[in-house]
Write a protein that holds these residues in place. Structure first.
Motif, short mmCIF file in Angstrom:
data_model
loop_
_atom_site.label_atom_id
_atom_site.label_comp_id
_atom_site.label_asym_id
_atom_site.label_seq_id
_atom_site.Cartn_x
_atom_site.Cartn_y
_atom_site.Cartn_z
N LYS A 64 0.72 -1.34 -0.08
CA LYS A 64 0.11 0.04 0.00
C LYS A 64 0.89 1.31 0.02
CE LYS A 64 -3.88 -2.22 2.39
NZ LYS A 64 -4.55 -2.17 3.69
N ARG A 65 1.88 1.45 0.75
CA ARG A 65 2.74 2.45 0.99
C ARG A 65 3.60 3.01 -0.37
NH1 ARG A 65 5.07 3.52 5.06
NH2 ARG A 65 6.73 4.78 3.99
N ARG B 57 -6.50 18.19 8.18
CA ARG B 57 -5.35 17.46 8.72
C ARG B 57 -4.35 16.46 7.77
NH1 ARG B 57 -9.75 16.34 12.50
NH2 ARG B 57 -10.05 14.44 11.31
N ALA B 58 -5.09 15.75 6.84
CA ALA B 58 -4.25 15.19 5.95
C ALA B 58 -3.27 16.17 4.93
CB ALA B 58 -5.11 14.44 4.95
N ALA B 59 -3.90 17.25 4.86
CA ALA B 59 -3.11 18.34 4.10
C ALA B 59 -1.69 18.59 4.88
CB ALA B 59 -3.74 19.70 3.59
N LEU B 60 -2.08 18.88 6.03
CA LEU B 60 -0.97 19.33 7.02
C LEU B 60 0.04 18.34 7.00
CD1 LEU B 60 0.68 21.48 8.63
CD2 LEU B 60 -0.74 20.67 10.67
N LYS B 61 -0.42 17.03 7.28
CA LYS B 61 0.70 15.84 7.25
C LYS B 61 1.34 15.78 6.05
CE LYS B 61 0.73 10.91 8.60
NZ LYS B 61 -0.42 9.72 9.21
N THR B 62 0.87 15.86 4.98
CA THR B 62 1.44 15.71 3.57
C THR B 62 2.46 17.06 3.41
OG1 THR B 62 -0.36 14.71 2.40
CG2 THR B 62 1.25 15.74 0.93
N ALA B 63 2.02 18.15 3.96
CA ALA B 63 3.10 19.08 3.76
C ALA B 63 4.26 18.87 4.49
CB ALA B 63 2.11 20.51 4.13
N GLU B 64 4.16 18.51 5.65
CA GLU B 64 5.33 18.14 6.69
C GLU B 64 6.28 17.23 6.17
OE1 GLU B 64 3.83 19.83 11.06
OE2 GLU B 64 3.33 17.76 10.15
N LEU B 65 5.35 15.93 5.60
CA LEU B 65 6.28 15.17 4.85
C LEU B 65 7.13 15.67 3.58
CD1 LEU B 65 7.06 12.12 4.64
CD2 LEU B 65 4.95 11.70 3.29
N THR C 277 -4.26 4.83 2.91
CA THR C 277 -3.10 5.34 3.86
C THR C 277 -2.79 6.69 3.28
OG1 THR C 277 -1.26 4.68 2.00
CG2 THR C 277 -1.72 3.12 3.53
N SER C 278 -2.27 7.37 4.31
CA SER C 278 -1.84 8.75 3.94
C SER C 278 -0.79 8.77 3.05
CB SER C 278 -1.14 9.50 5.11
OG SER C 278 -2.28 9.46 6.17
N LEU C 279 -0.42 9.81 2.20
CA LEU C 279 0.71 9.99 1.40
C LEU C 279 2.06 9.34 1.99
CD1 LEU C 279 0.14 12.82 -1.12
CD2 LEU C 279 0.15 10.51 -1.62
N THR C 280 2.72 8.64 1.55
CA THR C 280 4.24 8.39 1.99
C THR C 280 5.35 8.86 1.17
OG1 THR C 280 4.41 6.30 0.69
CG2 THR C 280 2.95 6.05 2.77
N GLU C 281 6.45 8.69 1.78
CA GLU C 281 7.59 9.11 0.94
C GLU C 281 7.80 8.30 -0.41
OE1 GLU C 281 10.95 8.67 3.24
OE2 GLU C 281 10.54 9.57 5.00
N GLU C 282 7.32 7.22 -0.31
CA GLU C 282 7.59 6.32 -1.72
C GLU C 282 6.59 7.02 -2.62
OE1 GLU C 282 8.97 3.72 1.69
OE2 GLU C 282 7.35 5.27 1.18
N HIS C 283 5.28 7.13 -2.20
CA HIS C 283 4.36 7.77 -2.97
C HIS C 283 4.77 9.33 -3.91
CE1 HIS C 283 0.75 5.77 -0.68
NE2 HIS C 283 1.28 5.09 -1.70
#
Length: 604
Positions: free
Chosen positions: A234-235, A309-317, A280-286
């Motif tokens: 999935k990731r 919340r998902a947008a902030l998590k993706t931005a920080e990643l 899943t949330s977006l990952t580094e591999e994505h």
């Protein structure tokens, strides 16, 4: 022995082809791809193009992937090229063994099992038993052509129905379990999917690797994805990637959304570059996979709190992988909307109207980090400033990190100070207003003119001593220059980011290529005459003079304190960086002099 297909796919995925080819071929950006002069035949006009997973020369016809390129340019054998690339990617090349051969055979077998299941799911959807599911998809706005293009299906209602249907193909329940289509329970094996609309999941090359299923109605869980298998992770997987790759190559925007139906609805409306993560949330591999296709994808989130919340998590990643060549845009839809519902209500035009509102990460990051912060107390503001600093410091590229620190801190102080008329935001930088000065009733120097003269002399020093630029670049970004000199500052920034040697001759060659050579020479002449800039000064003398001029600029103590704090945070994160240590010492000295009243606006 032939190497396992999954290992070769992993090797290609972990080896950026443009980076490998760029070691021997000078490449430049061409829209989403790269181009250069072909290394396989002599040419002066570039016709050699590098895409996300292969290269092609339109002059001589050479074509291949990263392994082929290494073989053809170095004379290495296939295994030698694979071993070289694997060592760079940190992968171990599988050793020949009966176990490895068996594992590869199992993978091939799993692919056949999944394809056989897909045929059954499609037959059921278009047959009498799948009529309710087909009607459901049509009510959701999907045309029959779209349903067929995405190969949607129906899992059937009865438990054990798939196993019974595939038994005639010599496919046993243990194979279905290994493929993620059945699961072992206390009472024996059971279907993973039943009573669900089926979505085939394919990898970037179009190979079937798993399924997702959606219940019709409001039951829970609404969506179920297949489990991790030898084929499916999935990731690493994105729904719709195989179709989006081709669309993006043809010019479509790459849009990352939250679910299957969003991808399909966007594709049907003409936005073929849409993909979605799988539960899943977006990952580094994505993100790595997405950036292979485009340097600035649009990340589209629903307008609800979960989407924020998902947008902030993706931005920080994303910050941890950001480079000057890799960024993203963020699009927040109206509350209670997702792409599917928006298109259903307003058609293609409604989504296009929202898409143009997508903003670069740098433009929205401050507000995203600010949401929910307590800024009413000194402690809360200090915590927020630390959060801003940590976000910028997470960017691995030091120059880009410095740009983000400056932008975030400028926004922080802009919210605390009200600029006077005629001052404030100028070219993206915040310039605090100087405190009021009571002038005696006699002819007095013009502070504004003195500011301009100091700023231009600081620029002239950097033209004469470009090796000083990295040490003072962040500080110089806060100095207000006349509009006519702004192109020179931008040119200095570009020169430092790409030059091999920071000498004056190379700098003026760079400026000449930008049409700024005459302007720079005129400024140097003025500095030599009007400001008596010594041509034989040492770099040490030049940098002392530069910082002496800087402390005379009309910065507030708050601004100097903020600069000192930024420099301290950067030095703590990079304790071996001598230039960072020197900057911190300089800012401490300037701040101490300002507190004691030693620095101020004086005639230069």
């Amino acid at each position: 022995m032939a190497l396992p297909a999954n290992f070769l796919d992993e090797l290609r995925a972990r080896t950026p082809i443009a980076a490998v080819i760029g070691r021997s071929v000078k490449l430049s950006r061409s829209s989403r791809d790269w181009k250069g002069c072909c290394p396989f035949h002599g040419e002066k006009t570039p016709s050699f193009y590098v895409y996300d997973d292969h290269y092609h020369c339109f002059g001589c016809g050479e074509h291949g992937d990263v392994i082929t390129f290494v073989m053809k340019t170095t004379g290495a054998s296939f295994m030698e090229a694979v071993e070289d690339l694997a060592a760079q990617a940190g992968l171990d090349v599988p050793k020949p063994s009966p176990q490895a051969a068996q594992a590869e055979a199992r993978r091939a077998s799993l692919s056949e099992v999944l394809e056989a299941a897909l045929k059954e799911y499609q037959l059921w959807l278009w047959g009498q038993e799948g009529r309710a599911a087909l009607d459901y998809l049509r009510r959701r706005g999907l045309a029959d052509d779209t349903i067929r293009r995405f190969q949607l299906g129906w899992s059937g209602e009865g438990r054990g129905q798939l196993a019974a249907a595939l038994r005639g193909h010599n496919i046993m329940p243990d194979q279905l379990i290994e493929a993620g289509l059945m699961k072992q329970g206390e009472r024996g094996s059971a279907d993973m999917f039943f009573g669900r609309v089926m979505f085939p999941i394919r990898d970037r090359r179009g190979a079937l690797i798993s399924f997702g299923g959606r219940i019709m109605g409001d039951g829970q869980p609404k969506y179920v994805n297949g489990p991790e298998t030898a084929l499916f992770s999935k990731r690493r997987s994105l729904y719709g990637l195989n179709l989006a790759r081709e669309a993006v190559r043809k010019g479509a925007r790459m849009i990352v959304v939250e679910g299957y139906m969003d991808v399909i609805a966007l594709s049907q409306a003409g936005f073929g570059g849409a993909v979605a993560p799988l539960g899943t949330s977006l990952t580094e591999e994505h993100l790595e996979e997405i950036w292979k296709l485009t340097p600035e994808p649009v990340i589209c989130f629903d307008g609800d709190m979960a989407g924020q919340r998902a947008a902030l998590k993706t931005a920080e990643l994303a910050l941890t992988q950001l480079t000057p060549e890799k960024s993203l845009k963020l699009l927040r839809l109206p509350p209670k909307d997702d792409p599917d519902s928006l298109i259903k209500r307003g058609g293609k035009q409604a989504f296009e109207a929202e898409l143009v509102k997508a903003q670069p990460l740098s433009a929205v990051l401050f507000d995203m980090l600010k949401a929910g912060q307590d800024l009413a107390t000194p402690e809360g503001r200090a915590r927020f400033r630390q959060r801003l600093t940590d976000a910028a410091n997470s960017i691995p590229d030091k120059m880009l990190a410095g740009e983000y620190r400056t932008a975030l801190m400028d926004s922080f102080f802009a919210g605390r100070q009200r600029p006077a008329a005629g001052r404030g935001f100028a070219k993206g930088r915040f310039t605090p207003s100087p405190p009021p000065v009571l002038l005696p009733p006699r002819s007095a120097p013009d502070p504004s003119a003195a500011q301009v003269r100091r700023a231009r002399l600081m620029l002239a020093i950097l033209l004469a001593f470009p090796a000083l630029i990295p040490e003072v670049e962040e500080a110089f970004a806060r100095v207000t220059l006349p509009d006519v000199d702004e192109p020179l500052r931008e040119a200095l920034h570009g020169f430092v980011s790409q030059a091999k040697t920071l000498d004056s001759a190379s700098l003026f060659t760079h400026l000449g290529s930008l049409g700024l050579g005459e302007q720079a020479r005129a400024l140097q002449t003025q500095a030599n005459v009007e400001f008596r800039l010594a041509q034989d000064a040492s770099p040490a003398e030049a940098v002392r003079n530069w910082w002496s001029l800087y402390e005379l600029m009309d910065f507030s103590i708050d601004m100097l304190r903020m600069q000192r704090d930024e420099a301290q945070a950067f030095w703590l994160a990079n304790p071996q960086d001598r230039a960072a240590c020197d900057r911190l010492i300089r800012y401490n000295q300037l701040l101490e002099r300002a507190r004691s009243g030693a620095a101020g606006v004086e005639e230069f």
